[in-house]
Scaffold this motif. Structure first.
Motif, PDB file in Angstrom:
ATOM      1  N   ALA A  93       0.870  -1.195   0.000  1.00 37.58           N
ATOM      2  CA  ALA A  93       0.000   0.000   0.000  1.00 37.58           C
ATOM      3  C   ALA A  93       0.895   1.229   0.000  1.00 37.58           C
ATOM      4  CB  ALA A  93      -0.917   0.000   1.218  1.00 37.58           C
TER       5      ALA A  93
ATOM      6  N   SER B 111       1.450   7.815   1.480  1.00 38.92           N
ATOM      7  CA  SER B 111       1.276   9.196   1.022  1.00 38.92           C
ATOM      8  C   SER B 111       2.502  10.031   1.368  1.00 38.92           C
ATOM      9  CB  SER B 111       0.040   9.822   1.671  1.00 38.92           C
ATOM     10  OG  SER B 111      -1.122   9.145   1.292  1.00 38.92           O
TER      11      SER B 111
ATOM     12  N   SER C 236      -8.725   1.083   3.650  1.00 39.53           N
ATOM     13  CA  SER C 236      -7.569   1.163   2.756  1.00 39.53           C
ATOM     14  C   SER C 236      -7.697   0.043   1.736  1.00 39.53           C
ATOM     15  CB  SER C 236      -6.272   1.013   3.557  1.00 39.53           C
ATOM     16  OG  SER C 236      -5.144   1.175   2.742  1.00 39.53           O
ATOM     17  N   GLY C 237      -7.042   0.195   0.614  1.00 37.04           N
ATOM     18  CA  GLY C 237      -7.140  -0.829  -0.425  1.00 37.04           C
ATOM     19  C   GLY C 237      -8.108  -0.414  -1.500  1.00 37.04           C
ATOM     20  N   ASN C 238      -9.131  -1.227  -1.752  1.00 34.67           N
ATOM     21  CA  ASN C 238     -10.115  -0.907  -2.786  1.00 34.67           C
ATOM     22  C   ASN C 238     -10.824   0.412  -2.491  1.00 34.67           C
ATOM     23  OD1 ASN C 238      -9.558  -3.241  -4.242  1.00 34.67           O
ATOM     24  ND2 ASN C 238     -11.030  -4.447  -3.079  1.00 34.67           N
ATOM     25  N   GLU C 239     -11.227   0.585  -1.242  1.00 36.35           N
ATOM     26  CA  GLU C 239     -11.758   1.872  -0.798  1.00 36.35           C
ATOM     27  C   GLU C 239     -10.711   2.473   0.113  1.00 36.35           C
ATOM     28  OE1 GLU C 239     -15.683   3.766   1.398  1.00 36.35           O
ATOM     29  OE2 GLU C 239     -15.068   1.725   1.878  1.00 36.35           O
ATOM     30  N   ASN C 240     -10.348   3.719  -0.163  1.00 37.55           N
ATOM     31  CA  ASN C 240      -9.256   4.318   0.591  1.00 37.55           C
ATOM     32  C   ASN C 240      -9.676   5.684   1.131  1.00 37.55           C
ATOM     33  OD1 ASN C 240      -6.480   4.379   1.511  1.00 37.55           O
ATOM     34  ND2 ASN C 240      -6.141   5.949  -0.031  1.00 37.55           N
TER      35      ASN C 240
ATOM     36  N   ASN D 125      -7.957   8.682   3.150  1.00 41.35           N
ATOM     37  CA  ASN D 125      -6.719   9.234   3.677  1.00 41.35           C
ATOM     38  C   ASN D 125      -7.053  10.148   4.854  1.00 41.35           C
ATOM     39  OD1 ASN D 125      -4.344  10.972   3.982  1.00 41.35           O
ATOM     40  ND2 ASN D 125      -3.666  10.121   2.032  1.00 41.35           N
TER      41      ASN D 125
ATOM     42  N   ARG E 278       1.598   5.998   9.888  1.00 41.75           N
ATOM     43  CA  ARG E 278       0.823   4.774   9.645  1.00 41.75           C
ATOM     44  C   ARG E 278       1.403   3.682  10.534  1.00 41.75           C
ATOM     45  NH1 ARG E 278      -0.488   3.060   3.640  1.00 41.75           N
ATOM     46  NH2 ARG E 278       1.614   2.203   3.541  1.00 41.75           N
TER      47      ARG E 278
END
Length: 197
Positions: free
Chosen positions: A40, A43, A157-161, A163, A185
Motif C-alpha cells: 500500500a 502518502s 484502505s485498499g479498494n476503498e481508501n 486518507n 501509519r
C-alpha cells in the motif's frame, strides 16, 4: 524520509537490492530490473512503522533470516528492516490501515476527536479522474482512540481508501484554522481486521 515520494522509494529499494547482491528475481525484457512492489503506497509527508514490500528470490533455499541480515547491512540508519517472511496474504486483501495523528496540543486533539465522533463527517475527496467528490465518512472511521495530543484511528484502505489528511482538511475548514498534524501509519489490516502479512 516522509518527504520521499513513492516512486523515489521504489528506486531507492531497487538500488538497495542490487547493492545487497542477494539472488533477486529480475524482470525479463530489454531493461531487466528487480521486481518489487509495495502493498500500500504511503502518502507523501507520512511516516510509517509498518510497510510491506514484496520481492522474489531466485534461490528457494536461501534463508530469509540471512537475507534480512544482509539487507540490514546495506540500508541507511533511517530505514529499518524488521523481517523477511513468506507472503501469506495478497495485497488485494488489504481492507484497513491504522494511523496515529499527532496534533500541536491536547486541546486541538480533543476538538478533532469531537469532530470525528459526530454523526456526520463531510469531506472532499479527489477521485482518480481528478474530480472532487463530497462524502460522509462518519461510519468509515473506526477504532478512534484519544491519548493526549495523539489520535489513533483505523480507516478503510485498499479498494476503498480514506486518507486521514482529507478528514483533517475538513476539520481545518470547519475551525477556520490550519492546524499542523503529523501522520504515522502504524499498521495494515485485512478485511477481517487481522494484521496484514
Amino acid at each position: 524520509m516522509k518527504f520521499i515520494s513513492h516512486l523515489d522509494m521504489n528506486r531507492f529499494f531497487t538500488r538497495i537490492l542490487r547493492k545487497s547482491n542477494l539472488p533477486i528475481w529480475y524482470t525479463e525484457g530489454f531493461n531487466p530490473h528487480p521486481y518489487i512492489t509495495f502493498a500500500a503506497p504511503l502518502s507523501l509527508g507520512f511516516e510509517s512503522e509498518y510497510e510491506i514490500m514484496d520481492f522474489r528470490l531466485t534461490d528457494d533455499g536461501f534463508s530469509l533470516e540471512k537475507a534480512a541480515e544482509i539487507l540490514k547491512t546495506v540500508v541507511p540508519e533511517y530505514i529499518e528492516i524488521i523481517s523477511l517472511k513468506e507472503p501469506v496474504m495478497k495485497a488485494g486483501k488489504i481492507g484497513f490501515a491504522g494511523y496515529e495523528l499527532t496534533f500541536e496540543n491536547k486541546e486541538t486533539a480533543e476538538k478533532f476527536y469531537d469532530f470525528i465522533s459526530s454523526d456526520s463527517v463531510i469531506v472532499s475527496k479527489k477521485t482518480k479522474k481528478g474530480d472532487v467528490k463530497v462524502i460522509d465518512v462518519a461510519d468509515k472511521i473506526q477504532d478512534a482512540i484519544k491519548n493526549g495530543e495523539k489520535i489513533s484511528l483505523v480507516l478503510p484502505s485498499g479498494n476503498e481508501n480514506i486518507n486521514p489528511s482529507v478528514i483533517v482538511s475538513a476539520f481545518n475548514e470547519k475551525e477556520g484554522k490550519d492546524y499542523y498534524v503529523s501522520y504515522l501509519r502504524t499498521a495494515l489490516y485485512n478485511e477481517q481486521k487481522s494484521l496484514f502479512s
